[in-house]
Every structure is written in structure tokens, then in C-alpha cells.
Design a protein around this motif. Structure first.
Motif, PDB file in Angstrom:
ATOM      1  N   THR A  66       3.888  -2.381   1.969  1.00 40.87           N
ATOM      2  CA  THR A  66       2.733  -3.206   1.585  1.00 40.87           C
ATOM      3  C   THR A  66       2.265  -4.079   2.747  1.00 40.87           C
ATOM      4  O   THR A  66       1.050  -4.245   2.975  1.00 40.87           O
ATOM      5  CB  THR A  66       3.088  -4.088   0.378  1.00 40.87           C
ATOM      6  OG1 THR A  66       3.602  -3.270  -0.675  1.00 40.87           O
ATOM      7  CG2 THR A  66       1.856  -4.832  -0.128  1.00 40.87           C
ATOM      8  N   VAL A  67       3.213  -4.629   3.503  1.00 42.15           N
ATOM      9  CA  VAL A  67       2.854  -5.444   4.673  1.00 42.15           C
ATOM     10  C   VAL A  67       2.117  -4.595   5.706  1.00 42.15           C
ATOM     11  O   VAL A  67       1.128  -5.044   6.307  1.00 42.15           O
ATOM     12  CB  VAL A  67       4.115  -6.078   5.289  1.00 42.15           C
ATOM     13  CG1 VAL A  67       3.797  -6.690   6.661  1.00 42.15           C
ATOM     14  CG2 VAL A  67       4.669  -7.157   4.369  1.00 42.15           C
ATOM     15  N   ASN A  68       2.563  -3.360   5.919  1.00 41.82           N
ATOM     16  CA  ASN A  68       1.892  -2.471   6.867  1.00 41.82           C
ATOM     17  C   ASN A  68       0.467  -2.158   6.423  1.00 41.82           C
ATOM     18  O   ASN A  68      -0.466  -2.156   7.234  1.00 41.82           O
ATOM     19  CB  ASN A  68       2.681  -1.171   7.027  1.00 41.82           C
ATOM     20  CG  ASN A  68       3.956  -1.360   7.823  1.00 41.82           C
ATOM     21  OD1 ASN A  68       4.064  -2.293   8.608  1.00 41.82           O
ATOM     22  ND2 ASN A  68       4.929  -0.500   7.615  1.00 41.82           N
ATOM     23  N   ILE A  69       0.290  -1.895   5.124  1.00 48.77           N
ATOM     24  CA  ILE A  69      -1.046  -1.609   4.603  1.00 48.77           C
ATOM     25  C   ILE A  69      -1.950  -2.828   4.775  1.00 48.77           C
ATOM     26  O   ILE A  69      -3.128  -2.714   5.173  1.00 48.77           O
ATOM     27  CB  ILE A  69      -0.963  -1.183   3.126  1.00 48.77           C
ATOM     28  CG1 ILE A  69      -0.242   0.161   3.003  1.00 48.77           C
ATOM     29  CG2 ILE A  69      -2.353  -1.093   2.511  1.00 48.77           C
ATOM     30  CD1 ILE A  69       0.016   0.589   1.572  1.00 48.77           C
ATOM     31  N   LEU A  70      -1.422  -4.025   4.494  1.00 50.44           N
ATOM     32  CA  LEU A  70      -2.189  -5.259   4.692  1.00 50.44           C
ATOM     33  C   LEU A  70      -2.625  -5.398   6.142  1.00 50.44           C
ATOM     34  O   LEU A  70      -3.783  -5.764   6.423  1.00 50.44           O
ATOM     35  CB  LEU A  70      -1.348  -6.460   4.270  1.00 50.44           C
ATOM     36  CG  LEU A  70      -1.942  -7.845   4.594  1.00 50.44           C
ATOM     37  CD1 LEU A  70      -3.197  -8.093   3.772  1.00 50.44           C
ATOM     38  CD2 LEU A  70      -0.916  -8.942   4.347  1.00 50.44           C
ATOM     39  N   SER A  71      -1.722  -5.110   7.085  1.00 46.55           N
ATOM     40  CA  SER A  71      -2.058  -5.217   8.507  1.00 46.55           C
ATOM     41  C   SER A  71      -3.186  -4.262   8.878  1.00 46.55           C
ATOM     42  O   SER A  71      -4.110  -4.633   9.615  1.00 46.55           O
ATOM     43  CB  SER A  71      -0.819  -4.939   9.364  1.00 46.55           C
ATOM     44  OG  SER A  71       0.190  -5.889   9.117  1.00 46.55           O
ATOM     45  N   TYR A  72      -3.131  -3.022   8.372  1.00 49.87           N
ATOM     46  CA  TYR A  72      -4.192  -2.055   8.657  1.00 49.87           C
ATOM     47  C   TYR A  72      -5.538  -2.529   8.125  1.00 49.87           C
ATOM     48  O   TYR A  72      -6.571  -2.420   8.806  1.00 49.87           O
ATOM     49  CB  TYR A  72      -3.848  -0.689   8.049  1.00 49.87           C
ATOM     50  CG  TYR A  72      -2.626  -0.029   8.650  1.00 49.87           C
ATOM     51  CD1 TYR A  72      -2.310  -0.197   9.991  1.00 49.87           C
ATOM     52  CD2 TYR A  72      -1.774   0.747   7.869  1.00 49.87           C
ATOM     53  CE1 TYR A  72      -1.191   0.395  10.547  1.00 49.87           C
ATOM     54  CE2 TYR A  72      -0.637   1.339   8.414  1.00 49.87           C
ATOM     55  CZ  TYR A  72      -0.355   1.164   9.755  1.00 49.87           C
ATOM     56  OH  TYR A  72       0.758   1.752  10.290  1.00 49.87           O
ATOM     57  N   VAL A  73      -5.541  -3.086   6.910  1.00 51.93           N
ATOM     58  CA  VAL A  73      -6.781  -3.566   6.306  1.00 51.93           C
ATOM     59  C   VAL A  73      -7.355  -4.728   7.112  1.00 51.93           C
ATOM     60  O   VAL A  73      -8.562  -4.781   7.404  1.00 51.93           O
ATOM     61  CB  VAL A  73      -6.545  -3.988   4.843  1.00 51.93           C
ATOM     62  CG1 VAL A  73      -7.785  -4.679   4.271  1.00 51.93           C
ATOM     63  CG2 VAL A  73      -6.190  -2.774   3.984  1.00 51.93           C
ATOM     64  N   LEU A  74      -6.500  -5.665   7.500  1.00 50.75           N
ATOM     65  CA  LEU A  74      -6.973  -6.823   8.271  1.00 50.75           C
ATOM     66  C   LEU A  74      -7.479  -6.408   9.647  1.00 50.75           C
ATOM     67  O   LEU A  74      -8.474  -6.965  10.142  1.00 50.75           O
ATOM     68  CB  LEU A  74      -5.838  -7.847   8.410  1.00 50.75           C
ATOM     69  CG  LEU A  74      -5.427  -8.571   7.134  1.00 50.75           C
ATOM     70  CD1 LEU A  74      -4.245  -9.502   7.398  1.00 50.75           C
ATOM     71  CD2 LEU A  74      -6.597  -9.370   6.555  1.00 50.75           C
TER      72      LEU A  74
END
Length: 269
Positions: A66-74
Motif C-alpha cells: 500500500t505504501v508503494n502504491i501511495l508513492s506511485y500515485v503521489l
């Protein structure tokens, strides 16, 4: 050089400072949003682990994903914002990216395979963070499971980044009790029955590691014969990741018991 005088350097300097200020604000907002997002995600998974009784390894795996997905979105939002600052249309960039993506898509089958394999690794709960596994011919502890790569920490400290498409077989050694196996080689002339009894009695007193043992240890008997030695096998069932500790302790108590047995025989003689 008179053409230089045609520029309004004050306006250019002001615009440059404004651009730099906007860039700084964008990057600060990115790092602040990422820090807040990570904290919220961490707290959410901590609550979920308690409420839904999710294992620590599974919770840690999903949290990192989830943290990785958040980083990609940001990062995508940051790039879009910067593009708008320089007068570029995000929709045009996305359309261009779609055309380029279509052109290179035929050569990116490996990436697609990574993502699909990673998705099923997570969906089927084949591995979790902290599991001891054998994948792609490598042994180690899972540190992170992503949609593209899986990170395995080898027992020598090496961190392996394995593309998910290379994971064709998963050997998960952390699902259930593990086996501790110890082979003891003794000379032919030794009395088998007495030696087996000495070994079994020694295994009955394992001190602190007894709490790590789920079954046994039991002397299963003679395992192998060579020209000069007889091999006696001892087996126990242990908690995950503690089989090596139990094996070392079994070898220690057997060595001590055998030394005592030999001393007593010498004294009797």
C-alpha cells in the motif's frame, strides 16, 4: 548587445523566483503527504491486524504494498503539477504516453508478467514478509513482496531482488512446524542398544529449547551403514525458524552424554 536591453530582467527574475518557489512548495507537499500517508497506513494496518486477527507477516506485506502504491500515485500527481507549471497539458502527456506505451507494449511483456505474477502471489497468500522461502533457486527471508519484484534476504546478508516472473515455484518453509534432524555416527564396535538409550536419554533434557519443540526428539534408529561407522538418526518437530537452534542443542547434549558414557565405561574397565 543592444538586444539584451529588450528583455525585462526584473520580470524574468520575478518569474524565475516564483517558479522556484512553486517547485519547492510542490516537493515539500509531496514529502509531507507521503509521510502523513505512511503514518495513516501504518496506523490503519495496526488496527486491522488487531480487529481482524491478521498475522503480522501478512499485515506487513500488505502495508508495504500500500505504501508503494501511495508513492506511485503521489509521484504521478507531482509530475502532473510540474508539467502544468511549464505549460504542458497533462492530458496531452497522458495521450502521448498511451501512444508510446502501445508502441513499446509488445516489448514489455516481462513487466506485465511480473505484475500478474505478483498479484497472484499476494492474492493466494503464497508468501508473506518474514517467511523463510526458497524461490528461483534462492533461500532466504522475505523482506518485501511487490507487484514487480520480491525481495529476499539471504542468510549471508545479501538482498536479492527477484522479478516476479522468475518465481515459478514457491517453497514456503514457514507454514507449519519444521523438522530438526540430527545424524550421529558411531563406530561399529559400540553396543547399539546402549548407545541408542544414551542418545534418547540425552534428548529428554534439552533445557530452554524444550519450549521450541512441538514433538520429540525421538531416536528413529539406524539410518545408514558404512565400512566403519553406523549412523543413528534423531528427529524432532519444532516451531518455525527454530529448527537450527534445536539441532545445535541436540548435538551438544548428545556429545556431552556420549563423553560421559565413554568415561563411565573406562572407569568400569
Amino acid at each position: 548587445m543592444n538586444w539584451l536591453n529588450t528583455f525585462n530582467w526584473g520580470v524574468i527574475a520575478m518569474d524565475g523566483l516564483l517558479l522556484i518557489g512553486k517547485l519547492l512548495i510542490a516537493f515539500i507537499a509531496f514529502y509531507v503527504a507521503r509521510a502523513i500517508g505512511r503514518k495513516v497506513i501504518s496506523q490503519s494496518f495496526t488496527k486491522m491486524k488487531k480487529q481482524r486477527n491478521i498475522s503480522a507477516g501478512r499485515s506487513h506485506t500488505l502495508e508495504k504494498l500500500t505504501v508503494n502504491i501511495l508513492s506511485y500515485v503521489l509521484i504521478f500527481i507531482l509530475v502532473t503539477f510540474i508539467a502544468e507549471m511549464f505549460g504542458l497539458s497533462p492530458s496531452a502527456l497522458i495521450a502521448g504516453a498511451g501512444v508510446v506505451g502501445l508502441a513499446v507494449g509488445f516489448g514489455a511483456q516481462g513487466l506485465v508478467s511480473d505484475v500478474v505474477t505478483g498479484f497472484f502471489l499476494l492474492l493466494e497468500k503464497q508468501v508473506d514478509v518474514g517467511d523463510y522461502v526458497t524461490v528461483a533457486g534462492l533461500d532466504g527471508i522475505v523482506e518485501e513482496v511487490g507487484l514487480r519484484t520480491t525481495q529476499i534476504r539471504g542468510f549471508d546478508g545479501t538482498l536479492y531482488f527477484i522479478p516476479n516472473r522468475n518465481i515459478t515455484d514457491v517453497h514456503n518453509h514457514s507454514r507449519g512446524n519444521m523438522r530438526a534432524l540430527v545424524d550421529v555416527s558411531i563406530p561399529y564396535e559400540e553396543n547399539m542398544d546402549e548407545t541408542i538409550k544414551v542418545i534418547q536419554d540425552a534428548c529428554a533434557d534439552l533445557g530452554d529449547v524444550k519450549e521450541l519443540i512441538k514433538e520429540g526428539p525421538d531416536v528413529v534408529g539406524v539410518e545408514d551403514l558404512t565400512t566403519s561407522l553406523v549412523t543413528i538418526r534423531v528427529i524432532a518437530k519444532t516451531e518455525n525458524m527454530h529448527q537450527w537452534t534445536v539441532e545445535r542443542h541436540i548435538r551438544k547434549v548428545i556429545k556431552q552424554a556420549m563423553d560421559e558414557y565413554k568415561r563411565s565405561k573406562e572407569e568400569d574397565n
